[in-house]
Design a protein around this motif. Structure first.
Motif, PDB file in Angstrom:
ATOM      1  N   LEU A 211       0.860  -1.174   0.000  1.00 60.34           N
ATOM      2  CA  LEU A 211       0.000   0.000   0.000  1.00 60.34           C
ATOM      3  C   LEU A 211       0.903   1.232   0.000  1.00 60.34           C
ATOM      4  N   THR A 212       0.669   2.122  -0.957  1.00 65.04           N
ATOM      5  CA  THR A 212       1.457   3.359  -1.039  1.00 65.04           C
ATOM      6  C   THR A 212       0.623   4.517  -0.498  1.00 65.04           C
ATOM      7  N   ILE A 213       1.184   5.271   0.432  1.00 63.99           N
ATOM      8  CA  ILE A 213       0.467   6.398   1.038  1.00 63.99           C
ATOM      9  C   ILE A 213       1.324   7.663   0.920  1.00 63.99           C
ATOM     10  N   LYS A 214       0.655   8.812   1.009  1.00 61.78           N
ATOM     11  CA  LYS A 214       1.346  10.099   0.991  1.00 61.78           C
ATOM     12  C   LYS A 214       1.288  10.699   2.391  1.00 61.78           C
ATOM     13  N   THR A 215       2.438  10.896   2.982  1.00 60.24           N
ATOM     14  CA  THR A 215       2.522  11.534   4.294  1.00 60.24           C
ATOM     15  C   THR A 215       3.160  12.913   4.130  1.00 60.24           C
ATOM     16  N   LYS A 216       3.251  13.659   5.201  1.00 66.05           N
ATOM     17  CA  LYS A 216       3.864  14.995   5.134  1.00 66.05           C
ATOM     18  C   LYS A 216       5.350  14.914   4.787  1.00 66.05           C
ATOM     19  N   ASP A 217       5.944  13.724   5.001  1.00 72.05           N
ATOM     20  CA  ASP A 217       7.369  13.542   4.708  1.00 72.05           C
ATOM     21  C   ASP A 217       7.618  12.983   3.306  1.00 72.05           C
ATOM     22  N   GLY A 218       6.535  12.684   2.581  1.00 75.17           N
ATOM     23  CA  GLY A 218       6.689  12.136   1.235  1.00 75.17           C
ATOM     24  C   GLY A 218       5.867  10.874   1.032  1.00 75.17           C
ATOM     25  N   VAL A 219       6.223  10.112   0.014  1.00 68.98           N
ATOM     26  CA  VAL A 219       5.498   8.886  -0.318  1.00 68.98           C
ATOM     27  C   VAL A 219       6.135   7.707   0.411  1.00 68.98           C
ATOM     28  N   GLN A 220       5.295   6.834   0.968  1.00 73.26           N
ATOM     29  CA  GLN A 220       5.798   5.669   1.705  1.00 73.26           C
ATOM     30  C   GLN A 220       5.038   4.429   1.282  1.00 73.26           C
ATOM     31  N   THR A 221       5.762   3.326   1.100  1.00 68.37           N
ATOM     32  CA  THR A 221       5.156   2.057   0.716  1.00 68.37           C
ATOM     33  C   THR A 221       5.236   1.079   1.881  1.00 68.37           C
ATOM     34  N   ILE A 222       4.097   0.455   2.190  1.00 65.42           N
ATOM     35  CA  ILE A 222       3.993  -0.446   3.347  1.00 65.42           C
ATOM     36  C   ILE A 222       3.451  -1.794   2.888  1.00 65.42           C
ATOM     37  N   LEU A 223       3.990  -2.871   3.418  1.00 71.07           N
ATOM     38  CA  LEU A 223       3.435  -4.194   3.147  1.00 71.07           C
ATOM     39  C   LEU A 223       2.069  -4.295   3.816  1.00 71.07           C
ATOM     40  N   GLU A 224       1.049  -4.733   3.075  1.00 69.09           N
ATOM     41  CA  GLU A 224      -0.296  -4.830   3.652  1.00 69.09           C
ATOM     42  C   GLU A 224      -0.330  -5.759   4.860  1.00 69.09           C
ATOM     43  N   ASP A 225       0.456  -6.827   4.819  1.00 64.61           N
ATOM     44  CA  ASP A 225       0.435  -7.776   5.937  1.00 64.61           C
ATOM     45  C   ASP A 225       1.041  -7.199   7.216  1.00 64.61           C
ATOM     46  N   ASP A 226       1.741  -6.059   7.110  1.00 69.37           N
ATOM     47  CA  ASP A 226       2.283  -5.406   8.300  1.00 69.37           C
ATOM     48  C   ASP A 226       1.253  -4.496   8.966  1.00 69.37           C
ATOM     49  N   ILE A 227       0.199  -4.156   8.233  1.00 71.02           N
ATOM     50  CA  ILE A 227      -0.799  -3.214   8.761  1.00 71.02           C
ATOM     51  C   ILE A 227      -1.709  -3.921   9.769  1.00 71.02           C
TER      52      ILE A 227
END
Length: 238
Positions: free
Chosen positions: A133-149
């Motif tokens: 899952l790719t999200i936009k935070t105030k620090d930029g774009v971050q990609t996270i493994l869905e299974d870690d959420i």
């Protein structure tokens, strides 16, 4: 282990029924849960494609209207990750698949052994490339493994996302994630939350406790559906 979500685009009803039956049979034999959605034209597939988030698409090359190869090129124009495979009655079409990075092809009439090999290949490719899952935070774009959420929570105009290692807060609406998250792994027990079924530690009628001990409320009428998905998820993991 999430269910492999496939689409079949084939304009012959007889072929659809045959392949549906064959895939269900193979799914049990290789112990890989498979969800199959069928479409009788490229147009009907494209109508629902953006919201569906398929892992793989089986495409008949020769169809009325837009053929399977043209459909594959349209899919690739926006998605380089989904697995594509072709169904064809003529061997000369096989080599066209390289242009769209197809993971395989099946010659009609489709043989069970060939389809089994293709599904196993898809399974291996999916399991070596975990969903992200790719999200936009105030620090930029971050990609996270869905299974870690562990869960996502709506907080006014922001989203709180908690993983096993960090907590992220970024702007957005919880409804935006209904079609972005794996529907086999995530559930919405309340309008303000999405939870990962694999991180549920305990469930009662009114709440579920996550592996980080956060307590998530369960809205009225959601308990039965949650339990069905919880049991299905853990059966698939066995």
């Amino acid at each position: 282990m999430s269910k492999m979500k496939l689409a079949l685009v084939e304009d012959e009803e007889v072929q659809i029924k045959y392949l549906w039956s064959l895939i269900n049979e193979i799914s049990k034999e290789i112990k890989e849960p498979i969800s199959l959605t069928t479409f009788t034209s490229s147009k009907s597939f494209l109508f629902s494609y953006e919201d569906a988030n398929y892992d793989g698409v089986l495409l008949d090359i020769k169809m009325e209207g837009m053929d399977g190869f043209s459909l594959a090129k349209q899919i690739r124009s926006t998605n380089n990750q989904v697995l594509l495979a072709f169904l064809t009655g003529e061997a000369e079409y096989v080599y066209e698949g390289y242009e769209v990075n197809a993971c395989g092809y099946l010659l009609k009439p489709v043989k069970k052994e060939a389809l089994t090999k293709l599904l196993m290949r898809m399974k291996e490719q999916l399991h070596t490339s975990q969903r992200k899952l790719t999200i936009k935070t105030k620090d930029g774009v971050q990609t996270i493994l869905e299974d870690d959420i562990i869960y996502l929570e709506s907080q006014n105009h922001n989203i709180k996302l908690e993983t096993q290692r960090e907590v992220l807060i970024f702007s957005g609406k919880i409804s935006d994630y209904e079609h972005k998250l794996d529907t086999n792994s995530f559930f919405q027990p309340h309008r303000s939350y999405f939870i990962h079924i694999g991180h549920v530690k305990r469930v009662t009628k009114k709440e579920c406790v996550m592996t980080n001990d956060v307590v998530i409320p369960i809205a009225r009428g959601k308990y039965e559906t949650l339990m069905k998905q919880y049991l299905a998820y853990h059966r698939a993991m066995e």
